[in-house]
Structure formats: structure tokens, C-alpha cells
Design an enzyme around this catalytic site. Structure first.
Site, PDB file in Angstrom:
ATOM      1  N   CYS A   1       0.825  -1.216   0.000  1.00 22.43           N
ATOM      2  CA  CYS A   1       0.000   0.000   0.000  1.00 22.43           C
ATOM      3  C   CYS A   1       0.856   1.261   0.000  1.00 22.43           C
ATOM      4  O   CYS A   1       0.465   2.284  -0.564  1.00 22.43           O
ATOM      5  CB  CYS A   1      -0.908   0.015   1.229  1.00 22.43           C
ATOM      6  SG  CYS A   1      -2.170  -1.270   1.223  1.00 22.43           S
TER       7      CYS A   1
ATOM      8  N   GLU B   1       6.168  -1.185  12.578  1.00 24.17           N
ATOM      9  CA  GLU B   1       5.149  -2.197  12.251  1.00 24.17           C
ATOM     10  C   GLU B   1       5.817  -3.427  11.639  1.00 24.17           C
ATOM     11  O   GLU B   1       6.860  -3.348  10.997  1.00 24.17           O
ATOM     12  CB  GLU B   1       4.094  -1.608  11.314  1.00 24.17           C
ATOM     13  CG  GLU B   1       4.633  -1.050  10.014  1.00 24.17           C
ATOM     14  CD  GLU B   1       4.490  -2.029   8.858  1.00 24.17           C
ATOM     15  OE1 GLU B   1       3.972  -3.132   9.087  1.00 24.17           O
ATOM     16  OE2 GLU B   1       4.905  -1.687   7.748  1.00 24.17           O
TER      17      GLU B   1
ATOM     18  N   GLN C   1       4.178  -5.823   9.622  1.00 28.15           N
ATOM     19  CA  GLN C   1       3.573  -6.347   8.394  1.00 28.15           C
ATOM     20  C   GLN C   1       4.525  -6.261   7.209  1.00 28.15           C
ATOM     21  O   GLN C   1       4.557  -7.160   6.362  1.00 28.15           O
ATOM     22  CB  GLN C   1       2.284  -5.585   8.083  1.00 28.15           C
ATOM     23  CG  GLN C   1       1.496  -6.175   6.915  1.00 28.15           C
ATOM     24  CD  GLN C   1       0.207  -5.414   6.642  1.00 28.15           C
ATOM     25  OE1 GLN C   1       0.011  -4.306   7.138  1.00 28.15           O
ATOM     26  NE2 GLN C   1      -0.676  -5.996   5.861  1.00 28.15           N
TER      27      GLN C   1
ATOM     28  N   GLU D   1      -5.179  -9.540   5.864  1.00 25.29           N
ATOM     29  CA  GLU D   1      -4.544  -9.245   7.147  1.00 25.29           C
ATOM     30  C   GLU D   1      -4.948  -7.877   7.683  1.00 25.29           C
ATOM     31  O   GLU D   1      -5.216  -7.721   8.877  1.00 25.29           O
ATOM     32  CB  GLU D   1      -3.022  -9.326   6.992  1.00 25.29           C
ATOM     33  CG  GLU D   1      -2.266  -9.118   8.287  1.00 25.29           C
ATOM     34  CD  GLU D   1      -0.765  -9.244   8.116  1.00 25.29           C
ATOM     35  OE1 GLU D   1      -0.035  -9.000   9.100  1.00 25.29           O
ATOM     36  OE2 GLU D   1      -0.312  -9.581   7.001  1.00 25.29           O
ATOM     37  N   MET D   2      -4.987  -6.855   6.812  1.00 22.05           N
ATOM     38  CA  MET D   2      -5.330  -5.514   7.276  1.00 22.05           C
ATOM     39  C   MET D   2      -6.773  -5.448   7.777  1.00 22.05           C
ATOM     40  O   MET D   2      -7.060  -4.824   8.812  1.00 22.05           O
ATOM     41  CB  MET D   2      -5.108  -4.495   6.154  1.00 22.05           C
ATOM     42  CG  MET D   2      -5.361  -3.056   6.585  1.00 22.05           C
ATOM     43  SD  MET D   2      -4.314  -2.531   7.981  1.00 22.05           S
ATOM     44  CE  MET D   2      -2.756  -2.310   7.117  1.00 22.05           C
ATOM     45  N   ILE D   3      -7.697  -6.085   7.068  1.00 22.25           N
ATOM     46  CA  ILE D   3      -9.093  -6.111   7.518  1.00 22.25           C
ATOM     47  C   ILE D   3      -9.199  -6.860   8.843  1.00 22.25           C
ATOM     48  O   ILE D   3      -9.949  -6.455   9.748  1.00 22.25           O
ATOM     49  CB  ILE D   3      -9.992  -6.757   6.445  1.00 22.25           C
ATOM     50  CG1 ILE D   3     -10.152  -5.811   5.255  1.00 22.25           C
ATOM     51  CG2 ILE D   3     -11.362  -7.126   7.027  1.00 22.25           C
ATOM     52  CD1 ILE D   3     -10.880  -4.514   5.566  1.00 22.25           C
TER      53      ILE D   3
END
EC number: 1.2.1.70
Length: 432
Positions: free
Chosen positions: A56, A119, A121, A197-199
Site C-alpha cells: 500500500c 510495524e 507487516q 490481514e489488514m481487515i
């Protein structure tokens, strides 16, 4: 071989440009093939290497190549692949050679270059990028070593500093923004679009606020149902979104779609059906899931990843001591890696020396075998063989000494002395 990283990220480009440069997962392998072959010199002495990291917040091309024009070629390729004029793209692109590329990779994996400081991720995303490049046959010695060192440095940074402590995640930032719009999240109906994963992270944070209803809409119904059950919510078909959007006060979307899945017209109808009660929308996808024009509607509060970044940065300032500690670790590891890279530069020379020496040896052995076959004295043949090898092996160093003068000759003489000072002595000289 030279290392080079070309890319854009949330520091250099807005989401409107980042989404145009992003690579859908299914396009990365074929893109790597064209990138390597067209712009990284397929006929170079060393096979070029490449990996693509697309998230993103960033799209980056990691390269190892002998092509001195790789920087310009990579930017041109990125421009042509995504059909973006070079003049529009180039001002937002960073090009990092050698140690800068190494330092950047270490910082990215350690979470120092992320919108959410520390982070984790991004580390998983980088490992996925390496796995994809490996499957595409695009990695070799240089990038393999770079990424293995990168993952080790990230582990060291996260294990010895507080870089990830008390970080404000994008999911937490979304909840904070929602609390600015609504007096309490517990009275609101929340819809999550996607099941990645983000949701999952966002659903975790919103579920902690005990919303009135929590719904998951996903293209794959089974996956959406599993995620909904985790949070005592329910799933709905993504195809129901246009007719049911008005039911929800909060909508969070993050899918892998290459085109918007929520358009202006659908949201206008939802706002009208809600009698202009506000809708809070968060678009965490790149490319965006929600058409940007939606944010201009009077009763819609639309936020993108860049908007959430401002809230996230508020929590980053308190951890600058950990950042300094992490940067020190990274700088040391960069120097270590560059030392390894320097040693790799002599490998082709050593390989060439071995090849040349072996060719000389085989030629002289072949001559000796012919002489022995015709009945020549073995002792004389061996003497001739050894003399020929001696003459040919010292021809190069002798010629080099004769070609240089002054300080260069003195340096070469010292070097040659070092080469031959440990040469074995014959039996009669050693007294045995």
C-alpha cells in the site's frame, strides 16, 4: 555487480500516484521476467537479479546488475509498464545505489521507513516478495544474500530495541478517527470489505469497541464467514454491497482489486437512503477501493492510508531513542554487508585466473603426452613440461612489472614478493 533500488513510497508520492504504480500479485512474476531481460542486460557477464516489493505504501525494484545505465532503464520500464509519462513519475522516484540500497532494505524490513513506525507487516510482505522472485527465477547470489541479511537485521533490531512498542497502527488510527465522527462506536453498524490481514487487524480493533453490528463482505464467501465468526459478526455477499450500503455507519475497505469497487453513484444513493446521516469510510487499499470523488459528498467522511498516516505519526515521536538505537545497529550491519560485497568483486578475477592457468596446464600436459608416446626420455619431457609451465605462469607478472614505473612499480614489487615468499623449496635446498 552493482546493487540498485528504484522506488516510490508514502514519503515521495501521494496515494493517487502510488496506486497507479502498484503491482497486483499475479503480475509480479511476468513483470520480473521483462524487467530483467529488457533493462538489466540479459547478455551481461553475470546474470541480472531482481525483486519487486509492492504494498500500500511503496513499490520498489531491487536489482543486482552489471548495467551502468540500469537506473534510467528501470525508471523508463516502470513508466512504460504502468503507462505513466516519465516526466510525471520521475520526480517521485528515488534511486539508491550500493550501500544506500542495502541501508534502505534494512530500514524497510525493520519498520523504520514505515508509516507506522516499527510495524511488522512489512517484514512479511518483503518475505513474500523474495519468495515470488525466487519462484520467478529472478534471484541470485547477490540479492539472496542481501535479503537474508535484511531479515537477520530486522530480527536483531526488533529483538534489541523498543522500536515496535506502543505503536499506533493503521487499524487503531481508524478507530480513533471514527470516534471523532461518532460519539461512540458501540452504537454503529460496521462493514468490512475484504478478508485479508489488514481487515483482520481493523476488525480486531473495532470489535473491541463492541459495535452494534459487525459484518464482513468478501468475494470468497467461506473466508468472509470464517472471519466474521471470529468476531461474533456475520458475513454478506460482496454483490449485495450496492443495495445494502445504506445500512452501515462505518465502512472499512481493503481488497486487492485493481479497480474501485465503491463508486460515487452507489454512495450517493446510500446517503440519500440514510436521510443524510453521516457515513465514515476508510479506504486502506492501494489501488483505492473507493472512488476519490466520494470524499466530496457532504455527509461522507472518507479517509485513505495517507490521511491515517498523520494520526500514526503522532505516536512515532515518542520513540526516537529506539530509532537512534536501531539506526546504529543498521549502520554497523551495512558496513558488514559492504565488506562481503567487496570480496565478491574479486571472484570473477579469481575464476578467470583459474581458467587461464588450467588451460595452460592442459596444453602443456597434452604436449608432454605426445612426446612420451613417441618414446622421448621421460625425465627430459618432465623437465620441458616444468620449464614451460614456469615460463607461462610468470609471463603475466613479469610483463606487468616491465609496464609500470615509479610508485606503481614499487607497490607491485612488494605485492609480488608477498606472492612468492612462501614458495616451497626443492629437496636439495631444504637439506632433506
Amino acid at each position: 555487480m552493482q546493487l540498485l533500488t528504484i522506488g516510490i513510497n508514502h514519503h515521495t508520492a501521494p496515494v493517487a500516484l502510488r496506486e497507479r504504480v502498484a503491482f497486483p500479485l499475479e503480475q509480479i512474476k511476468p513483470a520480473l521476467v521483462t524487467f530483467k531481460n529488457v533493462f538489466l542486460g540479459p547478455h551481461a557477464p553475470n546474470a541480472p537479479e531482481a525483486a519487486i516489493l509492492s504494498t500500500c505504501n511503496r513499490t520498489e525494484l531491487y536489482c543486482a546488475t552489471d548495467d551502468r545505465a540500469a537506473r534510467e532503464g528501470a525508471i523508463r520500464w516502470l513508466s512504460e509498464y504502468h503507462r505513466i509519462p516519465v516526466d510525471e513519475l520521475a520526480p517521485h522516484v528515488y534511486a539508491l545505489p550500493q550501500s544506500e540500497a542495502v541501508r534502505h532494505a534494512f530500514r524497510v524490513a525493520s519498520g523504520l521507513d514505515s508509516m507506522v513506525l516499527g510495524e511488522t507487516q512489512i517484514l512479511g510482505q518483503m518475505k513474500d516478495a523474495v519468495r515470488t522472485a525466487t519462484e520467478a527465477g529472478a534471484l541470485g547470489t547477490y540479492l539472496n544474500q542481501l535479503f537474508q541479511r535484511t531479515f537477520a537485521v530486522a530480527k536483531e533490531v526488533r529483538g534489541t530495541t523498543e522500536i515496535g512498542a506502543q505503536s499506533v497502527s493503521m487499524a487503531a488510527a481508524a478507530v480513533r478517527l471514527a470516534q471523532r465522527i461518532f460519539e461512540t462506536v458501540s452504537d454503529q453498524r460496521v462493514l468490512f470489505i475484504g478478508a485479508g490481514e489488514m481487515i483482520e487487524l481493523c476488525a480486531t480493533h473495532f470489535a473491541a469497541q463492541s459495535p452494534r453490528e459487525l459484518v464482513i463482505a468478501n468475494r470468497t464467501a467461506e473466508r468472509g464467514q470464517r472471519l466474521a465468526e471470529r468476531f461474533n459478526g456475520r458475513a454478506m455477499p460482496l454483490s449485495d454491497l450496492p443495495t445494502r450500503m445504506h445500512e452501515f455507519d462505518i465502512i472499512v475497505s481493503c481488497t486487492a482489486s485493481t479497480l474501485p469497487i465503491i463508486g460515487l453513484g452507489a454512495v450517493e444513493r446510500a446517503v440519500k437512503a440514510r436521510r443524510h446521516r453521516p457515513i465514515f469510510m476508510v479506504d486502506l487499499a492501494v489501488p483505492r477501493d473507493i472512488e476519490p470523488e466520494v470524499g466530496k459528498l457532504k455527509d461522507v467522511f472518507l479517509y485513505t492510508v495517507d490521511d491515517l498516516g498523520a494520526i500514526v505519526r503522532e505516536g512515532n515521536a515518542s520513540r526516537q531513542a529506539a530509532v537512534a538505537q536501531a539506526e546504529t545497529i543498521i549502520e554497523t550491519r551495512v558496513q558488514n554487508f559492504m565488506q562481503w560485497l567487496d570480496t565478491r568483486s574479486v571472484v570473477p578475477v579469481i575464476r578467470h585466473m583459474h581458467t587461464q592457468a588450467d588451460a595452460l596446464r592442459r596444453a602443456e600436459v597434452e604436449k608432454a603426452q605426445k612426446l612420451l608416446a613417441r618414446g622421448d626420455d621421460p625425465a627430459a619431457v618432465l623437465e620441458a613440461l616444468s620449464q614451460a609451465l614456469t615460463n607461462k605462469l610468470i609471463h603475466g607478472p613479469t610483463s606487468a612489472l616491465n609496464r609500470v614505473n615509479g610508485a606503481d612499480r614499487d607497490s607491485l614489487i612488494d605485492l609480488m614478493r608477498g606472492f612468492y615468499q612462501h614458495a616451497p623449496r626443492s629437496n636439495d635446498q631444504s637439506g632433506h
